[in-house]
Scaffold this motif. Sequence first.
Motif, mmCIF file in Angstrom:
data_model
loop_
_atom_site.group_PDB
_atom_site.id
_atom_site.type_symbol
_atom_site.label_atom_id
_atom_site.label_comp_id
_atom_site.label_asym_id
_atom_site.label_seq_id
_atom_site.Cartn_x
_atom_site.Cartn_y
_atom_site.Cartn_z
ATOM 1 N N GLN A 169 40.393 36.635 48.702
ATOM 2 C CA GLN A 169 40.906 35.468 49.232
ATOM 3 C C GLN A 169 40.855 34.220 47.991
ATOM 4 O O GLN A 169 41.293 33.122 48.138
ATOM 5 C CB GLN A 169 40.598 34.993 50.455
ATOM 6 N N GLY A 170 40.118 34.548 46.712
ATOM 7 C CA GLY A 170 40.296 33.775 45.648
ATOM 8 C C GLY A 170 38.921 32.736 45.852
ATOM 9 O O GLY A 170 38.955 31.636 45.127
ATOM 10 N N LEU A 171 38.060 32.910 46.635
ATOM 11 C CA LEU A 171 36.897 32.143 46.995
ATOM 12 C C LEU A 171 35.706 32.331 46.130
ATOM 13 O O LEU A 171 34.946 31.633 46.273
ATOM 14 C CB LEU A 171 36.423 32.426 48.437
ATOM 15 N N VAL A 172 35.838 33.247 45.004
ATOM 16 C CA VAL A 172 35.087 33.571 44.386
ATOM 17 C C VAL A 172 35.460 33.322 42.734
ATOM 18 O O VAL A 172 36.547 33.910 42.545
ATOM 19 C CB VAL A 172 34.269 35.046 44.422
ATOM 20 N N ALA A 173 34.810 32.700 42.011
ATOM 21 C CA ALA A 173 35.489 32.219 40.641
ATOM 22 C C ALA A 173 35.360 33.449 39.801
ATOM 23 O O ALA A 173 34.446 34.008 39.564
ATOM 24 C CB ALA A 173 34.414 30.993 40.036
#
Length: 713
Positions: A626-630
């Motif tokens: 979900q793109g919550l980790v850079a």
Amino acid sequence: MYEDLGFEKLLDADGFFAQLLGRSPSGEDRKPLYGSDLPVVLLTGGPGMGKGRLLRAVHARFARQVPVIRLDCASSQYADRARPEPGARSAVTEALFEAALLLHTWRGTGGAFIFPRFFAGLAVIATGVADGTRAGIRTEVERYEELMQQPRLRALSARDVWRGALLGAVRNMLEVLAAQALGQYGAAALTALLDALFERLTPRGEAELTRIYGEYPGAAGQPKHGLRKLAVDFRAGGEGREDAERFLFRALREDLEAAYGGLGGWLGRVGRPGLLLDHAEEPLGERLLRAVLTDRRDGQRDRVVIVGTARRADGGDFLHGGLPPREVAAFRPADGVPATWSRRRDSEGDRGPLSAGVLILRMPYLTGDQLRRATERIQLGAEREGGADRRRITAAVAQLSGGRPHTVIRLATAAADHRMETDANDRAILDAKLHHPDGAPERPVTDVLLEELILDQLPVRLAHEHHDQWLDLLTHLSVAHDVECADVLLHHHQAGRVLRLSAHEVAQLLDDTGWPSCERHFIGDFGLRQLLVHRLYGLEHDGAAWYADHHLLRDHYAVSEPSGGAFRSVTTHQMNHHLVSGGVDDVVRHLAATLPGRPRQWCEELLEIAQAPYPGGADERRKRAQGLVAVEGAPLRRTVDQLLHAVWLCEERTRPTGGEMAGTLEQLLRLLSTMDFDGAGELGPTATRWSRLAANEQPLLRCACTDQLGRRR
């Protein structure tokens, strides 16, 4: 509490076993199935499918109404009892003797059974005692005397035929033995025994022994010759002993048949007697099954219901006479009662293989509804409330068990008090402790299941020298996909052993044990593979054994020949192992570099790479998807990174996905389809197809494992 789980229709008043035995559990008459030519019923299914549980339930439900007994063919007690007198006993004769004793104690309708025909055969093989002395033979024969004790309410047919004469003959024989000078191998004792046996028989009794033992191979219609040859063959061992054991089993069934015949049997007995053979895939069980199937193929008829177990779906090699397995009459509980069955004959006069006399009952996986009801029933006993967590555990039990009944019961029981963390993989419940009812120390449910499904049910043909390593080998093979992959692991983990197993041999042993196969996974049962994968990660600190196995395979496929085995290419196979052994960033770079110009092939490769178990520890795939980790890099690389983790989450099948991940998949694929690279627009249809599958929790890449899971839903 769970003995009837999944078997309700088989056990009810009008179910299969009530009609097979001719009696309902409450004692009402039922019209017996199939007439005089009865099939041998085999319950087939691998470990944990409930074969033994069903036999115990049949015994518990029906044994008060009809004489039904159960023998465990895996028990060592029969061989242990035979060991002191190998010339006069065998595991088969001891099992048959126990069956006769149990039936002799029957106190239901019609009363106890006596076994004069069976006793005559036991008496002659008693002359093969080790020391050959008068005292030894006399002691051996006296073991069997109880089988001839007339019950108080004896059947009229037994009284008319034997009139107690056989027991008198035996006692007379024992007196003769006391004064007899014995020759070598008890030959003189055998002669004295036969003379005494026939001296006091009634004409009908002699006719009965003539009918049975006169048909013994080489007897030429003479019962004394048949009994003498039976004793000689038994002492000789090998095929001769098998012939002798077969005739002893036939004599026992003839005694049961006689008890139901005549006026006394017609008035006093009901239903059919039953012999339940648990673990019949063991050598003892196979000998008993082979004996009755051979007799019935040759035209012998009796009313004894024989129900055995078999791990293999085709019933086992011995049924097919060395030829490729052919279709065997079979049904599943959901099919209802198979009202018709007939012995298959290939041509006029052809006896056919032993499988022609078999009716297979395939053990059912639990349906989704059965599984949920069973898990919720167990969960109700837990102190903790909390519906959301309970639903998560129910879903985890469904996935990890694959619907295998024993696994469902164990997992649901252990996880009743277990709290699932929000980001936990379903495999977290495998660490739940199972409380032992007798107060023994609690153990992780993984250890209990592996002991019960693997160590307690080793392949029958597994050589003894491999028993100590079988579980460890399967644990390492849980990360293998095909035979080549498995052979690499086996070569490494059997280093230093003189006798080694090949991947082909292991695959055959797994098949013989009833475990399913899969074209994409060497351990083809999803639930078993999850247990083994979990054990592998915990073998060494921080998953060292896990990483070592995957690195071994990654490095092998880095220099392997072009064939990828179960994968489209050797590179894809290599990337699969690299993904789960710390190489996520390398795999993302590879995928980002190979996408332009080949979107369709790329999507297929992505699915193969991502069809892999997730290592132990915190599971961050959802956040990363979900793109919550850079993640650093160009938009294409970042989007590919997210898509890889979304697909990986959907493909591993041990995390709930549903609508949320379906939306993520569609969003990421549509984002890629708008980027500036060759073929990007072709990803649109894939976005629609994958999102629909994920929304319904269907696999994106199908295989036998995922199809098995889908059938349970």
